[in-house]
Scaffold this active site. Structure first.
Site, PDB file in Angstrom:
ATOM      1  CG  ASP A  30      -2.066   0.960   1.098  1.00 16.00           C
ATOM      2  OD1 ASP A  30      -3.221   0.509   1.005  1.00 16.00           O
ATOM      3  OD2 ASP A  30      -1.819   2.197   1.086  1.00 16.00           O
ATOM      4  CG  ASN A  87     -12.044  -0.401   3.979  1.00 16.02           C
ATOM      5  OD1 ASN A  87     -12.381  -0.886   5.057  1.00 16.02           O
ATOM      6  ND2 ASN A  87     -10.879   0.190   3.799  1.00 16.02           N
ATOM      7  CB  THR A  95     -10.551   5.455  -1.411  1.00 15.15           C
ATOM      8  OG1 THR A  95      -9.460   4.564  -1.198  1.00 15.15           O
ATOM      9  CG2 THR A  95     -10.958   6.078  -0.091  1.00 15.15           C
ATOM     10  CG  HIS A  98      -9.619  -3.495  -8.968  1.00 13.99           C
ATOM     11  ND1 HIS A  98      -9.254  -3.579 -10.303  1.00 13.99           N
ATOM     12  CD2 HIS A  98      -9.265  -4.686  -8.424  1.00 13.99           C
ATOM     13  CE1 HIS A  98      -8.715  -4.767 -10.558  1.00 13.99           C
ATOM     14  NE2 HIS A  98      -8.713  -5.459  -9.418  1.00 13.99           N
ATOM     15  CG  HIS A 100      -8.697  -2.970  -2.393  1.00 14.68           C
ATOM     16  ND1 HIS A 100      -9.626  -2.270  -3.123  1.00 14.68           N
ATOM     17  CD2 HIS A 100      -8.514  -2.269  -1.253  1.00 14.68           C
ATOM     18  CE1 HIS A 100      -9.981  -1.185  -2.457  1.00 14.68           C
ATOM     19  NE2 HIS A 100      -9.323  -1.165  -1.307  1.00 14.68           N
ATOM     20  CG  HIS A 102      -6.795  -2.737   3.146  1.00 17.22           C
ATOM     21  ND1 HIS A 102      -6.062  -1.594   2.945  1.00 17.22           N
ATOM     22  CD2 HIS A 102      -8.027  -2.501   2.622  1.00 17.22           C
ATOM     23  CE1 HIS A 102      -6.811  -0.686   2.322  1.00 17.22           C
ATOM     24  NE2 HIS A 102      -8.013  -1.215   2.117  1.00 17.22           N
TER      25      HIS A 102
END
Ligand code: 5GP
Ligand code: ZN
Length: 114
Positions: A30, A87, A95, A98, A100, A102
């Protein structure tokens, strides 16, 4: 998908620090890490969010999860522990549209998240 940031990372149009890659998925650091280890695991094929996970793409999404232990070991967080977060949508503070996951570790994380 055109104009999708993570699709551009998949196509190597935008550089990323890649920690794992195969034909279906990509794991990269990230850009704004929230823990000493903070990587994002994504399917190479564009999926908007968790809202778009279905029987049609469950094998691909399952493959991401099946790789997490290997990635955790490579990042040396398998023994100390880590957290996986996706999220979704406005309230989830997504935000980048696509899908993802974390993966955060190498520090004691707080609970509950904000
Ligand atoms: P979200 O807020 O959608 O859950 O997560 C998006 C994540 O993508 C954020 O943690 C953000 O720091 C990361 N991010 C945004 N732009 C880039 C980028 O260009 N490169 C990398 N490696 N990460 C990014
Ligand atoms: Zn995309």
């Amino acid at each position: 998908m055109k104009d999708c940031l993570f699709c551009k990372i998949v196509k190597k149009e935008i550089p990323a620090d890649i920690v794992y890659e195969n034909e279906n998925l990509l794991v990269f650091k990230d850009i704004n890490p929230q823990a000493p280890v903070h990587v994002l695991a994504i399917p190479k094929r564009h999926i908007d969010s968790l809202n778009h996970v279905s029987t049609e793409n469950q094998v691909l999404v399952g493959e991401i999860f099946s790789k997490i232990p290997e990635v955790a070991k490579k990042l040396e967080i398998d023994m100390t522990g880590y957290r996986v977060i996706s999220n979704c949508g406005e309230d989830g503070l997504q935000t980048v549209p696509h899908l993802h996951f974390h993966i955060l570790g190498k520090r004691k994380l707080r609970w509950p998240p904000g």
